[in-house]
Design a protein around this motif. Sequence first.
Motif, PDB file in Angstrom:
ATOM      1  N   ALA A  60      19.394  54.199   1.793  1.00  0.00           N
ATOM      2  CA  ALA A  60      18.402  53.939   2.831  1.00  0.00           C
ATOM      3  C   ALA A  60      17.127  54.734   2.565  1.00  0.00           C
ATOM      4  O   ALA A  60      16.017  54.237   2.785  1.00  0.00           O
ATOM      5  CB  ALA A  60      18.974  54.307   4.195  1.00  0.00           C
ATOM      6  N   GLU A  61      17.278  55.955   2.062  1.00  0.00           N
ATOM      7  CA  GLU A  61      16.112  56.794   1.768  1.00  0.00           C
ATOM      8  C   GLU A  61      15.251  56.174   0.673  1.00  0.00           C
ATOM      9  O   GLU A  61      14.014  56.193   0.750  1.00  0.00           O
ATOM     10  CB  GLU A  61      16.574  58.192   1.359  1.00  0.00           C
ATOM     11  N   GLN A  73      11.406  55.051   1.093  1.00  0.00           N
ATOM     12  CA  GLN A  73      10.371  55.560   0.197  1.00  0.00           C
ATOM     13  C   GLN A  73       9.572  54.422  -0.422  1.00  0.00           C
ATOM     14  O   GLN A  73       8.339  54.491  -0.523  1.00  0.00           O
ATOM     15  CB  GLN A  73      11.002  56.428  -0.892  1.00  0.00           C
ATOM     16  N   ALA A  74      10.261  53.362  -0.846  1.00  0.00           N
ATOM     17  CA  ALA A  74       9.578  52.212  -1.428  1.00  0.00           C
ATOM     18  C   ALA A  74       8.666  51.545  -0.408  1.00  0.00           C
ATOM     19  O   ALA A  74       7.533  51.143  -0.718  1.00  0.00           O
ATOM     20  CB  ALA A  74      10.603  51.205  -1.964  1.00  0.00           C
ATOM     21  N   THR A  75       9.157  51.428   0.828  1.00  0.00           N
ATOM     22  CA  THR A  75       8.355  50.833   1.898  1.00  0.00           C
ATOM     23  C   THR A  75       7.129  51.679   2.187  1.00  0.00           C
ATOM     24  O   THR A  75       6.005  51.180   2.288  1.00  0.00           O
ATOM     25  CB  THR A  75       9.195  50.683   3.181  1.00  0.00           C
ATOM     26  N   ASP A 111      19.537  52.498   8.838  1.00  0.00           N
ATOM     27  CA  ASP A 111      20.843  53.145   8.963  1.00  0.00           C
ATOM     28  C   ASP A 111      21.204  53.859   7.664  1.00  0.00           C
ATOM     29  O   ASP A 111      21.215  53.258   6.589  1.00  0.00           O
ATOM     30  CB  ASP A 111      21.912  52.096   9.289  1.00  0.00           C
ATOM     31  N   SER A 112      21.477  55.159   7.754  1.00  0.00           N
ATOM     32  CA  SER A 112      21.796  55.957   6.566  1.00  0.00           C
ATOM     33  C   SER A 112      23.080  55.507   5.889  1.00  0.00           C
ATOM     34  O   SER A 112      23.328  55.840   4.725  1.00  0.00           O
ATOM     35  CB  SER A 112      21.885  57.444   6.939  1.00  0.00           C
ATOM     36  N   ARG A 113      23.895  54.756   6.603  1.00  0.00           N
ATOM     37  CA  ARG A 113      25.145  54.261   6.011  1.00  0.00           C
ATOM     38  C   ARG A 113      24.922  53.023   5.161  1.00  0.00           C
ATOM     39  O   ARG A 113      25.846  52.566   4.486  1.00  0.00           O
ATOM     40  CB  ARG A 113      26.154  53.950   7.117  1.00  0.00           C
ATOM     41  N   LEU A 114      23.708  52.507   5.169  1.00  0.00           N
ATOM     42  CA  LEU A 114      23.407  51.313   4.381  1.00  0.00           C
ATOM     43  C   LEU A 114      23.647  51.587   2.906  1.00  0.00           C
ATOM     44  O   LEU A 114      23.262  52.629   2.380  1.00  0.00           O
ATOM     45  CB  LEU A 114      21.945  50.895   4.595  1.00  0.00           C
ATOM     46  N   SER A 115      24.271  50.661   2.238  1.00  0.00           N
ATOM     47  CA  SER A 115      24.553  50.825   0.809  1.00  0.00           C
ATOM     48  C   SER A 115      24.418  49.472   0.129  1.00  0.00           C
ATOM     49  O   SER A 115      25.275  48.603   0.273  1.00  0.00           O
ATOM     50  CB  SER A 115      25.966  51.384   0.609  1.00  0.00           C
ATOM     51  N   LEU A 116      23.300  49.305  -0.586  1.00  0.00           N
ATOM     52  CA  LEU A 116      23.078  48.087  -1.349  1.00  0.00           C
ATOM     53  C   LEU A 116      23.286  48.370  -2.837  1.00  0.00           C
ATOM     54  O   LEU A 116      23.287  49.527  -3.263  1.00  0.00           O
ATOM     55  CB  LEU A 116      21.651  47.571  -1.110  1.00  0.00           C
ATOM     56  N   TYR A 120      14.720  43.290   5.074  1.00  0.00           N
ATOM     57  CA  TYR A 120      13.476  43.484   5.811  1.00  0.00           C
ATOM     58  C   TYR A 120      13.486  44.845   6.496  1.00  0.00           C
ATOM     59  O   TYR A 120      14.480  45.249   7.094  1.00  0.00           O
ATOM     60  CB  TYR A 120      13.303  42.384   6.859  1.00  0.00           C
ATOM     61  N   VAL A 121      12.342  45.522   6.402  1.00  0.00           N
ATOM     62  CA  VAL A 121      12.173  46.828   7.032  1.00  0.00           C
ATOM     63  C   VAL A 121      11.069  46.709   8.074  1.00  0.00           C
ATOM     64  O   VAL A 121       9.966  46.228   7.778  1.00  0.00           O
ATOM     65  CB  VAL A 121      11.802  47.904   5.993  1.00  0.00           C
TER      66      VAL A 121
END
Length: 235
Positions: free
Chosen positions: A27-28, A32-34, A60-65, A101-102
């Motif tokens: 998520a970080e 950062q990219a955004t 969400d910090s739990r996001l994992s792509l 999407y952010v």
Amino acid sequence: MLMRTLFLAIAMLFSLISDQSLAATSAEQIQQATRAFVQEWADQRAKEGLKIAFEVGHIDSRLSLADCDKPLDAEFAGSPLETTRPSVLVSCSGKRPWRMYVSLSLEVHGPALVASRALARGERLSEQLVTTQSVQLNASHKGALFNPEDVNGMMMRRPVSAGTMITPDLLEAPDAVERGDHVIIIARSKTFSIRSRGKALANASVGEQVLVENLSSARTVKGTVVAPGRVEIPM
């Protein structure tokens, strides 16, 4: 010895599989990219005299792509000048592509046309009735106007108070013909045209259709207003 070697090989295999499964875009990294994308856009707009303030929405910090083997791409999902809550599309175009999407909180301030005094419905604008002030351009999704010449001669659709930002939806073109006006009727084909005199039976702006009475034949015909006092009829 064989068992020990086999055990080490299996352990290394599981370790490799585990490392690959844990490799992910966090998520970080997406934030950062955004942030970098919007900041670059804001820097460019600053050169145009605009002031930008923004905050990247929570992810969400739990996001994992999937881990991306290329730099992340980012772009606005719509016009950032027409909303305070635009979205940024962050995507990976690598071997394991993904998109997300952010959300963004955004304020864009800059010079635009506002009413220099209270304006009434139907009032015809002149360059003296508008002035340029710094306003929040993206507070309205209806857009902004910047050049006084663009509103000169236009009519107000509804009343506004002094200081109101002039947006395209507030304006309408004045009637090019009015009921009872004598007009030129142009019956046109690909090879020739015939002109006659007529009388408008309603008000209409350029580009609108209107009924006109041909003064020579007393016939009523429908044509398109092409200029003040001119109505064209296809043959």
